[in-house]
Every structure is written in structure tokens, then in C-alpha cells.
Write a protein that holds these residues in place. Sequence first.
Motif, mmCIF file in Angstrom:
data_model
loop_
_atom_site.group_PDB
_atom_site.id
_atom_site.type_symbol
_atom_site.label_atom_id
_atom_site.label_comp_id
_atom_site.label_asym_id
_atom_site.label_seq_id
_atom_site.Cartn_x
_atom_site.Cartn_y
_atom_site.Cartn_z
ATOM 1 N N PRO A 168 -77.722 35.251 15.942
ATOM 2 C CA PRO A 168 -78.263 36.731 16.182
ATOM 3 C C PRO A 168 -77.144 37.588 15.082
ATOM 4 O O PRO A 168 -77.764 38.657 14.883
ATOM 5 N N CYS A 205 -73.677 36.995 20.502
ATOM 6 C CA CYS A 205 -73.164 35.707 19.909
ATOM 7 C C CYS A 205 -72.088 34.969 20.938
ATOM 8 O O CYS A 205 -71.363 35.476 21.255
ATOM 9 N N GLY A 224 -76.389 32.103 21.039
ATOM 10 C CA GLY A 224 -76.566 33.623 21.379
ATOM 11 C C GLY A 224 -76.585 33.823 22.871
ATOM 12 O O GLY A 224 -76.631 32.947 23.741
#
Length: 452
Positions: A168, A205, A224
Motif C-alpha cells: 500500500p 503497512c 498491508g
Amino acid sequence: MIPFPTQLSGALFLARNNHALLADEPRVGKTGAAIIAADYNLDADILIVTTASGRPVWRRAVKDWTVFPRKVRVLTQPPRADEQLDGVTIIGWSQIAEPRMRVALMQRKFDRVIYDESHAAKNFEAKRTQAAYGDFKSDGEVIVARNSISAGAKGIWCLSGTPIPHAPNDLYPMLRALAPKRLWPDAEKGWPDVTKYQNFLHRYCVVRMKKTSRFRSIPVVVGGKNLPELRERMEGFILLRTQDEVGIRPPVYEIMPLLVSDSARRKADGELNQKEILAAIDAGKTRDLEMHLGPLRRETGKIKAPAVAEAVRDEFAGGLDKIVLAYWHKEVGDILADELAEFGVLRLDGSTPADQRGPIEQQWLNDKTKRVFLAQIVAAGEAIDLSAAAMLWFVEVSFTPKDMKQMSLRITNHTQARQAIVRVCVIDGSIDEAIQGRLLMLWSTIREVLTT
């Protein structure tokens, strides 16, 4: 060109948003949608930043899709101070990072900047990202946007079928530059302020410390978290349609075990400690895997190539018309080319000139005597239609989920009447299977961010 309904809706989405991300999967039609959207908005002067291989694709696409007589140029050198960049200017990602080119483009005003394959600017410390969005200061708290190409644009559209190549945090530079309010806190929803990169990183994350020496450790992203929240922050900024949603059947993925001799299998596994390799995969240490498995991967590919060629001959004997074989190392491609020469081989790799990609693509689509397409995974993973075949085999793999996904979707599009089948060739009982498990885990994280 007659647009598909999803291209028209994609164009409307872009046209209604000054800054936006069109993240439709490959082959859904982002290029045409962006050009139609520019026509809707009567954008006169447009800068398109794309990959080296994407430059001729866009040059052809602008002529195919626009209703206006636009001038189209591919820029390879910094423009002269008195040179007009009217109409459509196309440039490569690597070029905008060059200081002279960046300065020259910063001084121009564009109605629209289109960042194709926008995931190329996922690292805010990279020169190409800074050229696109500006210089990130104080961990992203401040962006000096006047130093960017974006500063002179009325609006920015990002296009990417894989906006999150790995995790992400790949989204951060784009969101920070183009949609900063979406990173602000929202007390009602319980959202913290993630304007700074470290706040964004640790909010979305899973980060583990990787020991690089006895005295030093570095953070490594392995997955994530809080992904529904991140997805909600992006609502309205992103439009994503999968191939399945627009009527393109997704590929069926299969593992294809190859039988080789015991000695060949032992050579493919090398002398590596399998437990250590599995632990590295579980920890997401893909860089470690690249470093330690690099030479071994080449040997594994060379071992697999003859077995793959034998299997391809059987498929052709059984009635298969065409097949795409994806590989990583040049030596593996060479073996496949020699073994399968009798079936008519086309090949695309990093040494293929950009102006030859189009003719090679057309030959593959229209020449029935060309039955084998050898596709180097990165070089052939973008901006090419390989849907004359409905079968793709990965002779070798990439540790990056983006590469695997983009390559696999080359054989799908709106006109593909057959079920696309993607097979990952592995030596039965080798480390390949564990690697594929890790890649699937990484890909599931990416999908969770982008889809509901």
C-alpha cells in the motif's frame, strides 16, 4: 475507433475530475478512455509520460481515438526555449528524470498531464517521482510542487492497471501530491493524519525490521493492514474495473509441474537451505531472494526450458494453435527459440527496438504460421496485445506480483472468445512452489486495497 461502454464511463470519470486515478485492469481500455476524456474537456496541449515501449503505442492511439486533428510528437531531447509543445507530447519516464528535461518541462504549461503506468512514480525519493510531483520535504509534510512537471498543468490523470506493485505505501506519492486532503484526519471516522510518509506507512503497512549487519536494521514492508480504511479514503479519486466486470473473462491459473531427472532437480535446488528460503519468503524478503536465488533461477530456467519445449510440442500435436511463453533470462529465451524454431517463433525482449514492437504485435495477431511468442516478462508485460493465443506459460517467474499479473493479462481482451489459461511451470518438489505461494499472498494484499 468505436469505444466500449466502459471506456465511455471511464472517460466521463476522468473528465469530471481534475486529478484522478483510472486503475482499470490491463486490456480494459484505459488509453482510449483517457484520450476521449481529453476530448470531452477540450484539452489542447497534453503531455503524456509513459514507458519507453508505450511511446509508439500512445502515438498510434491518439490518432485512433481523438476526434480532433491533434499534432502528435514523441519528445526525445529537451525542447528549445522557442519550441512550441502544442498538441500531444509523449515522453518516457526515464527522460523526465534527466535534469535538463525536467527543467524544460517545468517551464511549460499543459492543459493536461497524463501519467501512464503511474506506478513508475511510487518512490518519493526517486528522481522520476520528484520530477512528476515535486520534492518531498520533512517526510512528506511539505511538497515543493513548483519544481515539478505537475506545477504547470491544469489537471493530472494517472493510469495504471497495477497502482500497487508491491504494498500500500506505493500509493503515497500520488495521493500526497494529487489528493492531499484524503490523508487528513477525520475524527468522526476515527482516521488519523497520515500526511507524513512514516504515518502512512505504519498505518497501512505491516513493517518488519530486517537486519543488514550486526549493528544495523532497516524496515521492510511485508504486507498491508487497515485496508478498508485506505480504500474508503480513495473513494471518488480512483475508478477500477476488473476484466471480469467489463465482460472479459479472467484467466484460469494453474500450476504445471515438470518432471525432470533427480540430478536435474537437485541442481535446480542447489545447496540452499530450504528452511531458510521458506523463512525469507514468509518474511517478505524478496530482495534477499533475488540476491541469493539469482544465479540459481537462471540454472533452473535453463533446466526447465527443454522440458517446457517438449510439453509445447505435445500441445501442438493435440491441436493447440498458438502459445505465449514468458521467461526472465536471455539464456532461457535462447533455448526456447532454438527448441521451437520449427513452429514459427516471435520474440520480444529488452533489446527489441521500440519501433519494432508494433510490427511484431501485428505479425503475432495476423500470421497463423507464427505459433510461439517468447515474451520477456518485463519487456512484454505492458502495452502489447497477445490475445491471438489463449494459452500462456510462465517458464520463469518474477518475485514482483505486478510483473506476473500484467504479463498474464496480455492474452485477454474484449475480443478473446476463448478461456485464457495461464500456467506456471515448476519443477515438482522444487523451491518454485514456495515462491509462488508468497507471490499469491502479496497479490491478495494488493487486491484487498483496490477492490471491495
